[in-house]
Design a protein around this motif. Structure first.
Motif, short mmCIF file in Angstrom:
data_model
loop_
_atom_site.label_atom_id
_atom_site.label_comp_id
_atom_site.label_asym_id
_atom_site.label_seq_id
_atom_site.Cartn_x
_atom_site.Cartn_y
_atom_site.Cartn_z
N ARG A 207 0.83 -1.22 0.00
CA ARG A 207 0.00 0.00 0.00
C ARG A 207 0.86 1.26 0.00
O ARG A 207 1.45 1.61 -1.00
N THR A 223 -1.44 -0.32 8.34
CA THR A 223 -2.56 -0.59 7.45
C THR A 223 -3.85 -0.82 8.24
O THR A 223 -3.83 -1.05 9.45
N THR A 225 -7.57 -3.06 7.20
CA THR A 225 -8.24 -3.79 6.12
C THR A 225 -9.52 -4.44 6.62
O THR A 225 -9.53 -5.06 7.68
N ARG A 230 -9.52 -0.51 2.40
CA ARG A 230 -8.06 -0.58 2.37
C ARG A 230 -7.51 0.77 2.81
O ARG A 230 -7.64 1.75 2.09
N GLU A 232 -4.28 3.06 4.93
CA GLU A 232 -2.98 3.09 5.60
C GLU A 232 -2.67 4.52 6.03
O GLU A 232 -2.97 5.48 5.31
N ASP A 263 -4.90 -1.77 -3.59
CA ASP A 263 -3.84 -1.60 -2.59
C ASP A 263 -2.84 -0.54 -3.05
O ASP A 263 -2.46 0.35 -2.28
N VAL A 266 -3.28 3.38 -2.80
CA VAL A 266 -3.01 4.04 -1.51
C VAL A 266 -1.63 4.70 -1.58
O VAL A 266 -1.44 5.86 -1.17
#
Lengths: 287, 332
Positions: A207, A223, A225, A230, A232, A263, A266
């Protein structure tokens, strides 16, 4: 301009998202993309938990035993088979580096959710609230998915539309701006040095870190999830001394567990934001 | 709730109760004026006489004018009372109409429903949707033909009440009708060796390009299609992005490419073949913002299900096995 590019990057990856980025040494330099919208934190809640722990009076070298009635998860003690005796500070390390649910919940059970929210109050992060442990949102997901069963049920959009764990009003919540404010605190306060270390040792490369494939740039992150979620938050440090706190929260259209683009965006969004902050800090070019 | 909200609420509650009071007093006045007898009027209103007399006195005080001449034996309208009676009848009839209309909206029998349908729904489905909705709801249906991404924006800014959306999309703020699926097949040139096979495996398509909708119109679906192709052993030599079905058809006719199609009225000049094991599906459902379900929305969702099912779409069946990876963090 940069905000529009971040939104376009989110859309191109099939997600919607919010972002806040701020220069740690010049907090007036910032970038917001829906930074005050409420978001689901998922495992990002482990950072407010650790901040509360490190401001508590607990002796972090004290050892505790996690028996088999502990919380479960795919990583760390959560995935182990036998009782574990470990220091509080190593629990904190596991909770961040591999998002260990058993380690995090053991720390919540020790200090209590009230202590976490009191810490957030003292930092004036009133839009961030921690109401669940990891095992609580696992439990609500199983309850809300019934009669369908995880994990397959958690890719069914109809099931997802009824999960409390995905509704900011009913689970651990915050805003992108609140979380970068928390990171500024972590990066300023001596008590929080072990949190900085653990975030720099986080194992996930997919990420935030994926946006900065540069050996001379350091990325520390945590992170979060959940199905379609998703997130971070982290700090990116350049060798010229530039330090930037970034918080990115996304929801994907796809309900699949494995969506590499979702992912990676990010990191892409974070890099767009950090580049923006680095440019805005530079003196205007003279002829 | 902020301080100003509370103040506004208090004011509007006071206003509304004054308004309702005036209408109630006027209703009492109407009964007395028609009966010209307080006892009979009170009986008609199912109340006792003292509160009725009090109500009339309050109305006279409120209006600053006497409505009745009364003595021990007679009640008669004053001049003012006679003229106000005409106006009061109009006001009370208006109140009846307001309440009746509000009731029709409350029960979902009035107004209009703004609904979105995807451009590729097909003329026959749209034609069937209107009567299927009309059988279920008396409100006017305003259909707009717009794609999933645009429907989501319109639902968010409230310029649309309900939509027919193709998955995947962010469901976190939406309620969904039943999810319907249509299995996809491929369009092949007539002279292609696979054109005579009963069905086609995705892996058989290696060496061919794939014609797909433009990625920007639905990035998540675009990526899911390519991921599923890869999962079943098909990596297209090239992915052509075609927004227009005629262009897609042209690329297939030219040879060297296949296009995905649900098999409902395939275009002439090419052959449609199903995919073995139905690895690729379009999934569709009615969707609306969670806090805005109305009887008309329910009627529309039911009509969509009826029409699309009649068109051959099926209710979604059990999902594939799913194995989350450790990075999922929450499942073991």
């Amino acid at each position: 301009m940069t905000a529009a590019r971040v939104r376009a990057a989110f859309a191109d990856a099939g997600v919607t998202g919010t972002l806040h980025a701020v220069d740690l040494d010049h907090p007036d330099r910032e970038l917001s993309v829906g930074a005050d919208d409420p978001v689901v934190l998922a495992s990002v809640f482990k950072i407010p938990l650790l901040v509360a722990l490190h401001h508590s009076d607990h002796d972090l070298t004290r050892r505790t035993t996690l028996d088999l009635d502990r919380s479960t998860g795919p990583t760390g003690i959560g995935g182990m088979l036998d009782p574990v005796t470990i220091s509080l500070r190593d629990l904190a390390y596991l909770a961040v580096t591999v998002s260990d649910n058993a380690a995090a919940d053991a720390l919540v059970d020790l200090i209590g959710l009230d202590a976490v929210n009191d810490t957030l109050d003292r930092l004036r992060l009133e839009r961030t609230r921690i109401v669940h442990r990891a095992r609580d949102f696992m439990r609500t997901m199983a309850e809300d998915a019934a009669p369908d069963a995880p994990p397959s049920a958690l890719t069914d959009p109809v099931v997802l539309s009824r999960l409390r764990a995905l509704d900011p009003d009913q689970t651990n919540r915050g805003t992108a701006r609140d979380l970068t404010t928390l990171l500024r605190h972590v990066w300023q306060h001596d008590d929080c040095a072990p949190i900085r270390r653990a975030m720099a040792l986080q194992v996930w490369p997919h990420r935030l870190a994926s946006g900065f494939p540069f050996d001379d740039v350091r990325v520390a992150g945590k992170t979060g999830t959940l199905p379609t979620v998703r997130n971070e938050i982290g700090v990116v440090e350049y060798p010229d001394g530039g330090r930037y706190a970034v918080a990115v929260f996304t929801r994907s259209a796809s309900t699949a567990f494995t969506v590499p683009r979702a992912d990676a965006v990010v990191g892409t969004a974070a890099r767009l934001a950090v580049e923006h902050l680095r440019l805005s800090g530079r003196p205007p070019r003279t002829r | 709730m902020s301080k100003s909200d509370i103040t506004t609420l208090a004011i509007s509650e006071r206003l509304s109760s004054q308004l309702v009071d005036l209408l109630r007093h006027l209703r009492h006045f109407l009964a007395v004026a028609e009966e010209l007898h307080f006892g009979r009027a009170a009986a008609r209103l199912h109340m006792s006489q003292p509160p009725l007399s009090q109500s009339i006195r309050r109305l006279e005080r409120e209006l600053g004018v006497r409505l009745f001449d009364r003595d021990a034996r007679h009640v008669a309208l004053t001049d003012a009372g006679r003229q106000i009676l005409t106006e009061a009848r109009g006001l009370l009839a208006g109140e009846d109409r307001v309440r009746a209309l509000a009731g029709r909206f409350r029960r979902g029998e009035a107004g209009s429903l703004r609904a979105g349908v995807p451009p590729d729904l097909g003329g026959r489905a749209v034609a069937a949707l209107l009567p299927a909705f009309r059988r279920r709801s008396p409100v006017e249906l305003k259909l707009r033909e717009i794609g999933t991404a645009e429907q989501l924006r319109a639902l968010a800014d409230r310029s649309l009440d309900v939509g027919v959306l193709r998955f995947p999309f962010d469901v976190s703020w939406l309620a969904l009708g039943p999810v319907l699926t249509s299995p996809l097949g491929v369009l092949l040139p007539q002279d292609h060796p696979l054109a005579t096979a009963p069905d086609v495996r995705l892996a058989d398509l290696n060496g061919l390009a794939l014609v797909l909708f433009p990625r920007a119109t639905a990035p998540a679906l675009h990526d899911e299609v390519l991921t599923t192709c890869a999962r079943h052993g098909y990596t297209p030599t090239e992915v052509h992005q075609a927004g227009n079905p005629e262009f897609a058809l042209g690329l297939v006719l030219a040879g060297g490419a296949v296009a995905l199609h649900d098999g409902v009225t395939p275009p002439p000049g090419v052959v449609w073949r199903p995919l073995r094991g139905t690895p690729l599906l379009w999934q569709t459902s009615a969707a609306w913002p969670r806090d805005r379900r109305t009887p008309a929305v329910t009627a529309f969702a039911d009509a969509v299900t009826e029409v699309l099912t009649a068109q051959g779409m099926r209710h979604a069946e059990g999902t594939l096995p799913r194995y989350p990876r450790p990075a999922a963090e929450y499942l073991s």
